[in-house]
Design a protein around this motif. Sequence first.
Motif, short mmCIF file in Angstrom:
data_model
loop_
_atom_site.label_atom_id
_atom_site.label_comp_id
_atom_site.label_asym_id
_atom_site.label_seq_id
_atom_site.Cartn_x
_atom_site.Cartn_y
_atom_site.Cartn_z
N GLY A 1 45.71 50.76 46.69
CA GLY A 1 44.74 50.89 45.61
C GLY A 1 44.95 49.82 44.56
N GLY A 2 44.14 49.84 43.53
CA GLY A 2 44.28 48.86 42.47
C GLY A 2 43.35 47.68 42.66
N GLY A 3 43.60 46.64 41.88
CA GLY A 3 42.70 45.49 41.84
C GLY A 3 42.96 44.48 42.94
N ASP A 4 42.49 43.27 42.69
CA ASP A 4 42.56 42.22 43.70
C ASP A 4 43.68 41.23 43.43
N ASP A 5 44.64 41.60 42.58
CA ASP A 5 45.70 40.66 42.22
C ASP A 5 47.02 40.99 42.91
N TRP A 6 46.96 41.69 44.04
CA TRP A 6 48.15 41.94 44.83
C TRP A 6 48.58 40.66 45.54
N PRO A 7 49.89 40.50 45.80
CA PRO A 7 50.33 39.35 46.60
C PRO A 7 49.77 39.43 48.02
N TRP A 8 49.45 38.27 48.57
CA TRP A 8 49.05 38.17 49.97
C TRP A 8 49.67 36.90 50.54
N LEU A 9 49.70 36.81 51.86
CA LEU A 9 50.37 35.69 52.51
C LEU A 9 49.35 34.78 53.18
#
Length: 336
Positions: A23-31
């Motif tokens: 959940g949450g916004g679009d500022d999670w880390p991704w690879l």
Amino acid sequence: MKTIDVHTHYVPRGWPDLARAAGGGDDWPWLRADSERDACIMIRSQEFRRIRNDCWDAEARLADMDADGVDIQVVSPTPVFFSYTRPAVQALKVSRIFNDLALEICAPAPDRLLPFCQVPLQDTDAACAEVDRCLAAGHLGVEIGNHVGDRDLDDEGVVTFLQHCAEVGAPVLVHPWDMPSSARLDRWMAQWLVGMPAETHLSVLSLILGGAFDRIPESLRICFAHGGGSFPFWVGRADNAWHRRPDVVGTSEHPPSHYLNRFSVDSVVFDDRALRLLVDTMGAERVMVGSDYPYPFGERPVGHVVRKADFLDDASRELLLGGNAARFLGRALVAR
């Protein structure tokens, strides 16, 4: 005597979409995968850190360990994934995802790659439950960040978590993270060169001057990464302040130097003069080889400064290379 590196990190080759999973916004880390061996941790469209396959590939790690004469690595999370600023329910979901992936990364060499877990430290009950789950699943200990927002390690919730770690026998590695940003600190990676040592110094002081060590069992095994930051150099200043201004400096029962036997530090200080100060201050029984592998600011070959330090006798060198770490890891290491 085996050589044990207590301070290394991992990053999985991939992980679920965290916005969808937690959940949450679009500022999670991704690879961002750039090749079979190269990738980059991204925050939105910004590069956070470029990495290589030694972050996730056990074979690559083992080859580097063999080249450096390292028998065992403690493999800990990369702090960007701690998620302490998120709601606790989201941080718990992320912790479980990465803790399970850490077991997969270490599975090819369970006697040499020893995983430490992460926990949602902003929620004491959830953090205690997750460290219990992870110890049962195969993790040997836990890595925590040195603060949760404005809450330092003497915060009651964090102290309760550390008391729980002492009770269940989980060794704790404290790693600086979330350093302040400013025009002065954003040059030359000064957040890492200045901010990290200062953050660690502050958090060691918080356990001492905040009276936390007076409330935490002496059985707690806790280690501060990066040589304890700037604290070992300034313990005399802290003692002087405690004696001269007890009205404003801390609530500890004793001066700061009294607590030097309550924690350990790693050796990743890169210079034999700094290592000498570290050993003189902490004692040879409180310093363990660490490298910050596989990141470029880490030490390679791992343990080089310890091995070449001419002021160490053979017995002290063996303690730094592996004896202290074996004691830090305790029964969990023996069980392996």
